[in-house]
Design an enzyme around this catalytic site. Sequence first.
Site, PDB file in Angstrom:
ATOM      1  N   VAL A   1       0.860  -1.186   0.000  1.00 57.64           N
ATOM      2  CA  VAL A   1       0.000   0.000   0.000  1.00 57.64           C
ATOM      3  C   VAL A   1       0.896   1.234   0.000  1.00 57.64           C
ATOM      4  CG1 VAL A   1      -1.732   1.322   1.277  1.00 57.64           C
ATOM      5  CG2 VAL A   1      -1.893  -1.170   1.197  1.00 57.64           C
TER       6      VAL A   1
ATOM      7  N   ALA B   1       4.597   4.062   2.769  1.00 56.46           N
ATOM      8  CA  ALA B   1       4.083   2.820   2.193  1.00 56.46           C
ATOM      9  C   ALA B   1       4.278   1.689   3.193  1.00 56.46           C
ATOM     10  CB  ALA B   1       4.840   2.488   0.908  1.00 56.46           C
ATOM     11  N   LYS B   2       3.667   0.572   2.944  1.00 56.03           N
ATOM     12  CA  LYS B   2       3.914  -0.628   3.746  1.00 56.03           C
ATOM     13  C   LYS B   2       3.536  -1.837   2.930  1.00 56.03           C
ATOM     14  CE  LYS B   2       5.232  -1.325   8.049  1.00 56.03           C
ATOM     15  NZ  LYS B   2       6.048  -0.333   8.762  1.00 56.03           N
ATOM     16  N   GLY B   3       4.207  -2.948   3.208  1.00 56.71           N
ATOM     17  CA  GLY B   3       3.872  -4.190   2.526  1.00 56.71           C
ATOM     18  C   GLY B   3       3.703  -5.298   3.531  1.00 56.71           C
TER      19      GLY B   3
ATOM     20  N   ASP C   1      10.569  -5.085   8.411  1.00 57.82           N
ATOM     21  CA  ASP C   1       9.565  -4.811   9.439  1.00 57.82           C
ATOM     22  C   ASP C   1       9.423  -6.118  10.217  1.00 57.82           C
ATOM     23  OD1 ASP C   1       7.530  -2.473  10.062  1.00 57.82           O
ATOM     24  OD2 ASP C   1       6.364  -4.288  10.250  1.00 57.82           O
TER      25      ASP C   1
END
Length: 422
Positions: A66, A111-113, A152
């Site tokens: 995202v 953003a992050k995944g 992360d």
Amino acid sequence: MTTTVDLEQETNPWQAQAARFDLAAHKLKLDEGLWKVLRSPSREIIVHIPVQMDDGHLEVFTGFRVQHSIARGPAKGGLRYAPDVNLDEVRALASWMTWKCAVVDIPFGGAKGGIICDPHKMSRGELERMTRRYTAELFEFIGPEKDVPAPDVNTDEQIMAWMMDTYSMHLRQTCTAVVTGKPVNIGGSRGRREATGRGVLMVCDQAIKKLRLNRDSTRVIIQGFGNVGSNAARLMAEAGYKVIGILEVGGGLYKKDGIDMEALWEFRQRNGSIHGFPGAESRDPDELLLADCDILIPAATENVITSQNADRVKCKILAEGANGPTTAAADDILSEKKVFVIPDILANAGGVTTSYFEWVQDRQGYFWKESEVNERLGDIMVAAFDHVVRYSETHGVNNRIAAYMLAIDRVAYTIRQRGIYA
Ligand code: GLU
């Protein structure tokens, strides 16, 4: 029944993010159009990736990326592997990255995944194939000028090395700046591994100064002993803090005069876990979370401090090493109790700040000494802390809302300057 539903709402990270965003945007009198722009992510990618497992069968994993905002620079944020990853969580984490990068004033969006999987049950080969296929699926969407992933929860330097290699193979040239948090010998930055924990130490130093406490009489309890918690624990003990409690899923450790962190670190290296460490008493983790201390550092995952336990928290300072450890409903309770909260988007920003240094060094092809990295990190963390606290005092809001207001204002300002295309 109602309580269950409410708690479900309360612990939905997207709701937690949106509640703070709405409050801060309201206080800022943000115009309605920008409110709408910033309230939702700008791009959400879902991939279903086939992976050949070691026994020969095919498994399909669902992954997300995202990108919440690219207003201030390329999107930036980690990638997590866990069985309970979901789109709402990744959305929230992506927007937190936008606010975090803006709070420390580095030129990135957010953003992050995430991939839904249980990495502890997968072999190294399975993890590698899954990581490479995920990276290949995202080839068009990531890149040093587009979106830069990083580690992360449950992802590490090795996973970043595979991502960098896969991206480079597709590009047909080595491109180190596509991800950060890589091993130092292939474009990683010195100090990145410890950076989030070091940033937590730096903001705690500022907070105790403000509250007129001394390091050696300040008792610290840390929840989580992963990258953030273990490094924060080690660096804080080294700096003279009394780390009296460490808690993890399945057990906690307590020692009134402070746990010998070097010994615990070695014990964990040897045994793979902190449980059974002879240098401290074992304690129930739920009890330890609410035990008397000066600084509490939740450094694992979301929803640790909620409306169900916030009134029983006994710390003076809450330093959020994790993303989203406190729910919005718990904020008011903590404010009433006058707990000095160092919100996640400030307290754990040392990681992404050093990722920024890594990205800069990769693009320069020139690598800095660790002391230089740490010094620059200190300058940024101290300035951001001062800015948030001053903002909170002048606007009469708590530190979290101050951090959000500061961040939203910076992002909104840039969007107004850039304008909306077509
Ligand atoms: N995953 C970390 C965070 O939540 C680091 C992100 C990065 O370095 O890009 O801040």
